[in-house]
Design an enzyme around this catalytic site. Structure first.
Site, PDB file in Angstrom:
ATOM      1  N   HIS A   1      -0.790  -0.246  10.208  1.00 57.45           N
ATOM      2  CA  HIS A   1      -0.157   0.468   9.349  1.00 57.45           C
ATOM      3  C   HIS A   1      -1.232   1.828   9.264  1.00 57.45           C
ATOM      4  O   HIS A   1      -2.256   1.815   9.148  1.00 57.45           O
ATOM      5  CB  HIS A   1      -0.007  -0.117   7.869  1.00 57.45           C
TER       6      HIS A   1
ATOM      7  N   HIS B   1      -1.620   5.149   7.333  1.00 58.49           N
ATOM      8  CA  HIS B   1      -1.887   5.497   5.882  1.00 58.49           C
ATOM      9  C   HIS B   1      -1.447   7.207   5.925  1.00 58.49           C
ATOM     10  O   HIS B   1      -2.156   7.789   6.593  1.00 58.49           O
ATOM     11  CB  HIS B   1      -3.222   5.670   5.194  1.00 58.49           C
TER      12      HIS B   1
HETATM   13  P1  AMP Z   1      -5.873  -1.316   4.608  1.00 61.21           P
HETATM   14  O1  AMP Z   1      -7.156  -1.300   3.684  1.00 61.21           O
HETATM   15  O2  AMP Z   1      -5.928  -0.092   5.541  1.00 61.21           O
HETATM   16  O3  AMP Z   1      -5.363  -2.733   5.161  1.00 61.21           O
HETATM   17  O4  AMP Z   1      -4.644  -0.894   3.470  1.00 61.21           O
HETATM   18  C1  AMP Z   1      -3.734  -1.803   3.100  1.00 61.21           C
HETATM   19  C2  AMP Z   1      -2.788  -1.102   2.026  1.00 61.21           C
HETATM   20  O5  AMP Z   1      -1.695  -1.787   1.697  1.00 61.21           O
HETATM   21  C3  AMP Z   1      -3.751  -0.922   0.833  1.00 61.21           C
HETATM   22  O6  AMP Z   1      -3.566   0.550   0.495  1.00 61.21           O
HETATM   23  C4  AMP Z   1      -2.790  -1.445  -0.309  1.00 61.21           C
HETATM   24  O7  AMP Z   1      -2.681  -0.850  -1.668  1.00 61.21           O
HETATM   25  C5  AMP Z   1      -1.364  -1.737   0.505  1.00 61.21           C
HETATM   26  N1  AMP Z   1      -0.646  -2.762   0.345  1.00 61.21           N
HETATM   27  C6  AMP Z   1      -0.635  -3.971  -0.087  1.00 61.21           C
HETATM   28  N2  AMP Z   1       0.283  -4.583  -0.126  1.00 61.21           N
HETATM   29  C7  AMP Z   1       1.350  -3.890  -0.495  1.00 61.21           C
HETATM   30  C8  AMP Z   1       2.572  -4.140  -0.901  1.00 61.21           C
HETATM   31  N3  AMP Z   1       3.383  -5.222  -1.064  1.00 61.21           N
HETATM   32  N4  AMP Z   1       3.327  -2.948  -0.926  1.00 61.21           N
HETATM   33  C9  AMP Z   1       2.809  -1.731  -0.559  1.00 61.21           C
HETATM   34  N5  AMP Z   1       1.417  -1.485  -0.024  1.00 61.21           N
HETATM   35  C10 AMP Z   1       0.760  -2.596  -0.187  1.00 61.21           C
END
Ligand code: AMP
Length: 139
Positions: free
Chosen positions: A98, A100
């Site tokens: 993903h 950001h």
């Molecule tokens: P990372 O640390 O790069 O893996 O980021 C994961 C991101 O996913 C974090 O910023 C979380 O806030 C976001 N996240 C986790 N679960 C969800 C969800 N169900 N819907 C939207 N964002 C999410």
């Protein structure tokens, strides 16, 4: 067990979806670092950036390219930090690639990506030459 993001793709859990096409999806981060913080994913589940096949990587970039100005306009941001936490050691918590897109503002005091790192490594010219040669041979 599919990733939490695959569950969003499949409509099993809710998300604030802001863009969707055949291979990619974008939705608001549930814990935003700034208003408008958006995640862009390939719909298919790949753990790391380098696992994404080239054609889907091109689609992913196209969606990022499209979403960056849309996000900036929506929240009147001055800029964006666009980043992947690629692997657990880099802070990746969801094992589904993903990107950001985090809106940035002149006065947000967030700092650049460089602020993640503490002391810079002290590398000699020979070490830099070796590293460059190693990367070039793998690229
Ligand atoms: P990372 O640390 O790069 O893996 O980021 C994961 C991101 O996913 C974090 O910023 C979380 O806030 C976001 N996240 C986790 N679960 C969800 C969800 N169900 N819907 C939207 N964002 C999410």
């Amino acid at each position: 067990m599919s990733s939490i993001f695959s569950q969003i793709v499949d409509g099993e859990i809710p998300a604030r979806i802001v863009y969707e096409d055949e291979t990619t999806l974008a939705f608001l981060d549930a814990n935003p670092l700034a208003p408008g913080h958006t995640l862009v994913i390939p719909k298919a589940e790949y753990e790391r950036l380098e696992d994404v096949p080239e054609d889907e990587a091109a689609d992913l970039y196209a969606t990022i390219h499209r979403l960056v100005p849309a996000v900036e306009d929506a929240v009147d941001a001055d800029a964006t930090t666009v980043a992947f936490n690629n692997g657990e050691a880099a802070g990746q918590e969801v094992d589904h690639v993903h990107c950001h897109i985090v809106p940035r503002f002149e006065d947000d005091a967030g700092g650049p990506i460089h602020a993640i790192f503490g002391d810079l490594p002290d590398l000699s010219d020979d070490e830099l030459d070796d590293i460059a040669a190693d990367i070039e041979s793998q690229a």
